[in-house]
Write a protein that holds these residues in place. Structure first.
Motif, PDB file in Angstrom:
ATOM      1  N   TYR A  38     -51.281 -24.586  91.199  1.00  0.00           N
ATOM      2  CA  TYR A  38     -51.566 -24.480  89.773  1.00  0.00           C
ATOM      3  C   TYR A  38     -51.591 -25.890  89.194  1.00  0.00           C
ATOM      4  N   THR A  39     -52.574 -26.155  88.345  1.00  0.00           N
ATOM      5  CA  THR A  39     -52.720 -27.470  87.737  1.00  0.00           C
ATOM      6  C   THR A  39     -52.133 -27.442  86.331  1.00  0.00           C
ATOM      7  N   ILE A  40     -51.205 -28.361  86.094  1.00  0.00           N
ATOM      8  CA  ILE A  40     -50.598 -28.506  84.771  1.00  0.00           C
ATOM      9  C   ILE A  40     -51.281 -29.680  84.089  1.00  0.00           C
ATOM     10  N   PRO A  41     -51.798 -29.461  82.895  1.00  0.00           N
ATOM     11  CA  PRO A  41     -52.450 -30.570  82.193  1.00  0.00           C
ATOM     12  C   PRO A  41     -51.430 -31.592  81.709  1.00  0.00           C
ATOM     13  N   PRO A  42     -51.882 -32.768  81.327  1.00  0.00           N
ATOM     14  CA  PRO A  42     -50.953 -33.751  80.753  1.00  0.00           C
ATOM     15  C   PRO A  42     -50.247 -33.166  79.527  1.00  0.00           C
ATOM     16  N   TYR A  43     -49.027 -33.579  79.328  1.00  0.00           N
ATOM     17  CA  TYR A  43     -48.184 -33.050  78.253  1.00  0.00           C
ATOM     18  C   TYR A  43     -48.871 -33.105  76.890  1.00  0.00           C
ATOM     19  N   GLU A  44     -49.592 -34.177  76.597  1.00  0.00           N
ATOM     20  CA  GLU A  44     -50.237 -34.327  75.292  1.00  0.00           C
ATOM     21  C   GLU A  44     -51.283 -33.246  75.047  1.00  0.00           C
ATOM     22  N   GLU A  45     -51.757 -32.610  76.105  1.00  0.00           N
ATOM     23  CA  GLU A  45     -52.779 -31.578  75.977  1.00  0.00           C
ATOM     24  C   GLU A  45     -52.200 -30.171  75.868  1.00  0.00           C
ATOM     25  N   TRP A  46     -50.878 -30.042  75.999  1.00  0.00           N
ATOM     26  CA  TRP A  46     -50.267 -28.724  75.889  1.00  0.00           C
ATOM     27  C   TRP A  46     -50.455 -28.206  74.477  1.00  0.00           C
ATOM     28  N   ASP A  47     -50.731 -26.935  74.366  1.00  0.00           N
ATOM     29  CA  ASP A  47     -50.897 -26.280  73.087  1.00  0.00           C
ATOM     30  C   ASP A  47     -49.541 -26.168  72.386  1.00  0.00           C
ATOM     31  N   ILE A  48     -49.516 -26.461  71.097  1.00  0.00           N
ATOM     32  CA  ILE A  48     -48.261 -26.371  70.331  1.00  0.00           C
ATOM     33  C   ILE A  48     -47.698 -24.952  70.397  1.00  0.00           C
ATOM     34  N   ASP A  49     -48.569 -23.954  70.429  1.00  0.00           N
ATOM     35  CA  ASP A  49     -48.101 -22.571  70.524  1.00  0.00           C
ATOM     36  C   ASP A  49     -47.276 -22.354  71.797  1.00  0.00           C
ATOM     37  N   ALA A  50     -47.644 -23.035  72.879  1.00  0.00           N
ATOM     38  CA  ALA A  50     -46.885 -22.905  74.130  1.00  0.00           C
ATOM     39  C   ALA A  50     -45.471 -23.459  73.959  1.00  0.00           C
ATOM     40  N   LEU A  51     -45.352 -24.581  73.285  1.00  0.00           N
ATOM     41  CA  LEU A  51     -44.030 -25.162  73.062  1.00  0.00           C
ATOM     42  C   LEU A  51     -43.193 -24.296  72.129  1.00  0.00           C
ATOM     43  N   GLU A  52     -43.833 -23.757  71.103  1.00  0.00           N
ATOM     44  CA  GLU A  52     -43.100 -22.862  70.195  1.00  0.00           C
ATOM     45  C   GLU A  52     -42.656 -21.600  70.935  1.00  0.00           C
ATOM     46  N   ALA A  53     -43.512 -21.090  71.811  1.00  0.00           N
ATOM     47  CA  ALA A  53     -43.139 -19.920  72.611  1.00  0.00           C
ATOM     48  C   ALA A  53     -41.945 -20.234  73.499  1.00  0.00           C
ATOM     49  N   MET A  54     -41.913 -21.433  74.056  1.00  0.00           N
ATOM     50  CA  MET A  54     -40.777 -21.842  74.877  1.00  0.00           C
ATOM     51  C   MET A  54     -39.506 -21.875  74.030  1.00  0.00           C
ATOM     52  N   ASP A  55     -39.611 -22.446  72.844  1.00  0.00           N
ATOM     53  CA  ASP A  55     -38.459 -22.495  71.936  1.00  0.00           C
ATOM     54  C   ASP A  55     -37.970 -21.097  71.590  1.00  0.00           C
TER      55      ASP A  55
END
Length: 102
Positions: A38-55
């Motif tokens: 699985y390819t993980i994109p660079p951190y700067e390209e992560w969707d903010i929704d993904a980070l909020e979902a993690m939180d």
């Protein structure tokens, strides 16, 4: 080996590990899980929704947001157990060093 020398060696290994993780975040990375890459994109390209979902501890939403719909579909086609999801999330966070979780 004296204790101070052991600490210095452990500290250097820790710093090298942190440097590798920082590089993976900056450049993106491939994560091997159960025979699939699985390819993980660079951190700067992560969707903010993904980070909020993690939180919010909405891990399936977070994983889908980080690796994208196509790769998530591949993951889901091969894995249906919570333990597998947790193991995969751990792999992703090992690359990201938990940076997405505040």
């Amino acid at each position: 080996m004296p204790v101070s020398r052991k600490r210095a060696t452990a500290s250097k290994r820790s710093q090298a590990s942190k440097a590798r993780k920082a590089e993976a975040l900056a450049e993106g990375a491939d994560v091997e899980f159960d025979g699939e890459t699985y390819t993980i994109p660079p951190y700067e390209e992560w969707d903010i929704d993904a980070l909020e979902a993690m939180d919010d501890q909405r891990y399936t939403v977070a994983i889908r947001g980080i690796i994208g719909d196509d790769q998530y579909s591949t993951f889901r086609s091969r894995h249906s157990k919570i333990g597998e999801l947790e193991a995969f999330l751990t792999k992703l966070m090992d690359v990201g060093d938990g940076k997405g979780n505040s």
